[in-house]
Design a protein around this motif. Sequence first.
Motif, PDB file in Angstrom:
ATOM      1  N   ARG A  12     -19.437 -60.527 -16.399  1.00  0.00           N
ATOM      2  CA  ARG A  12     -19.519 -59.083 -16.801  1.00  0.00           C
ATOM      3  C   ARG A  12     -18.961 -59.624 -18.465  1.00  0.00           C
ATOM      4  NH1 ARG A  12     -22.010 -55.151 -14.816  1.00  0.00           N
ATOM      5  NH2 ARG A  12     -20.143 -53.332 -16.107  1.00  0.00           N
TER       6      ARG A  12
ATOM      7  N   LEU B 202     -13.919 -60.232 -24.027  1.00  0.00           N
ATOM      8  CA  LEU B 202     -13.217 -60.972 -22.547  1.00  0.00           C
ATOM      9  C   LEU B 202     -14.463 -60.477 -21.619  1.00  0.00           C
ATOM     10  CD1 LEU B 202     -10.808 -60.424 -20.072  1.00  0.00           C
ATOM     11  CD2 LEU B 202     -11.780 -57.404 -20.200  1.00  0.00           C
ATOM     12  N   ILE B 203     -14.652 -62.068 -20.869  1.00  0.00           N
ATOM     13  CA  ILE B 203     -15.107 -62.257 -20.147  1.00  0.00           C
ATOM     14  C   ILE B 203     -14.845 -62.678 -18.715  1.00  0.00           C
ATOM     15  CG2 ILE B 203     -17.723 -64.247 -20.427  1.00  0.00           C
ATOM     16  CD1 ILE B 203     -17.278 -64.621 -22.254  1.00  0.00           C
ATOM     17  N   GLU B 204     -15.544 -61.596 -17.810  1.00  0.00           N
ATOM     18  CA  GLU B 204     -15.306 -61.743 -16.331  1.00  0.00           C
ATOM     19  C   GLU B 204     -16.584 -62.222 -15.240  1.00  0.00           C
ATOM     20  OE1 GLU B 204     -13.064 -58.052 -15.438  1.00  0.00           O
ATOM     21  OE2 GLU B 204     -14.487 -57.209 -16.125  1.00  0.00           O
ATOM     22  N   ILE B 205     -15.916 -63.900 -14.502  1.00  0.00           N
ATOM     23  CA  ILE B 205     -16.813 -64.204 -13.989  1.00  0.00           C
ATOM     24  C   ILE B 205     -16.081 -64.462 -12.400  1.00  0.00           C
ATOM     25  CG2 ILE B 205     -18.317 -66.212 -13.915  1.00  0.00           C
ATOM     26  CD1 ILE B 205     -16.374 -66.750 -16.619  1.00  0.00           C
ATOM     27  N   LYS B 206     -17.512 -64.168 -12.072  1.00  0.00           N
ATOM     28  CA  LYS B 206     -17.552 -64.209 -10.451  1.00  0.00           C
ATOM     29  C   LYS B 206     -17.990 -65.608  -9.877  1.00  0.00           C
ATOM     30  CE  LYS B 206     -16.778 -59.595  -8.129  1.00  0.00           C
ATOM     31  NZ  LYS B 206     -17.651 -58.567  -8.157  1.00  0.00           N
TER      32      LYS B 206
ATOM     33  N   GLY C  50     -16.809 -58.386 -22.076  1.00  0.00           N
ATOM     34  CA  GLY C  50     -16.029 -56.657 -22.466  1.00  0.00           C
ATOM     35  C   GLY C  50     -15.639 -57.323 -23.238  1.00  0.00           C
TER      36      GLY C  50
ATOM     37  N   TYR D  72     -10.715 -64.499 -22.305  1.00  0.00           N
ATOM     38  CA  TYR D  72      -9.994 -63.962 -22.921  1.00  0.00           C
ATOM     39  C   TYR D  72     -10.062 -65.153 -25.049  1.00  0.00           C
ATOM     40  CZ  TYR D  72      -6.975 -61.958 -19.555  1.00  0.00           C
ATOM     41  OH  TYR D  72      -6.932 -61.195 -18.294  1.00  0.00           O
TER      42      TYR D  72
ATOM     43  N   LEU E 298     -11.995 -57.937 -26.074  1.00  0.00           N
ATOM     44  CA  LEU E 298     -10.497 -57.748 -25.769  1.00  0.00           C
ATOM     45  C   LEU E 298     -10.145 -57.290 -27.727  1.00  0.00           C
ATOM     46  CD1 LEU E 298      -7.333 -58.951 -25.858  1.00  0.00           C
ATOM     47  CD2 LEU E 298      -8.703 -60.892 -25.681  1.00  0.00           C
TER      48      LEU E 298
ATOM     49  N   ASP F  17     -21.404 -63.713 -10.931  1.00  0.00           N
ATOM     50  CA  ASP F  17     -21.664 -62.575 -11.535  1.00  0.00           C
ATOM     51  C   ASP F  17     -20.713 -62.761 -12.753  1.00  0.00           C
ATOM     52  OD1 ASP F  17     -22.567 -59.618 -11.866  1.00  0.00           O
ATOM     53  OD2 ASP F  17     -20.388 -59.108 -11.463  1.00  0.00           O
TER      54      ASP F  17
END
Lengths: 84, 84
Positions: A38, B42-46, A40, B7, A42, A36
């Motif tokens: 997502r 901001l990139i959130e990765i699973k 966002g 980030y 900063l 996944d």
Amino acid sequence: MFNAKVYITLKKSIADPQGNAMKEALLAMKYDGVKDVRMGKLIEIKLENKNAAEAEKRVRDMCETLLANTVIEDYTYDILEVGP
Amino acid sequence: MFNAKVYITLKKSIADPQGNAMKEALLAMKYDGVKDVRMGKLIEIKLENKNAAEAEKRVRDMCETLLANTVIEDYTYDILEVGP
């Protein structure tokens, strides 16, 4: 002087086409462990305020009124005091 | 399973018109302590990877090849191991 870092993320229930596109791009590049992504924002803010409590209140107000769209986004922040 | 937070910030020497617009908007809203605003991502990765070292290498590779434009952007990341 304070350095605030504001992290703005889409709420879990909101679709994130930009994140999905990035996930598909990563999978196409053979990063096959990616489950996944997502996207966002900063936002780094330099603030001149008398004290930490006032800076914190300011940053929260900014998030509520301008930085985040609280209907679809969540926000968190860190505030660090730095030299004058 | 790992949760990576990437980030991405513009390098100091790169102009940030979006950040400047946000600064002007905050000043117009009487947040007069604001000295500087910089916008980043901001990139959130699973990630599903066998171990932390492999996940860290993967995330660094992703940043170098896709997530960040290393000519104008810097990146940092946190990686947190979470339950399966």
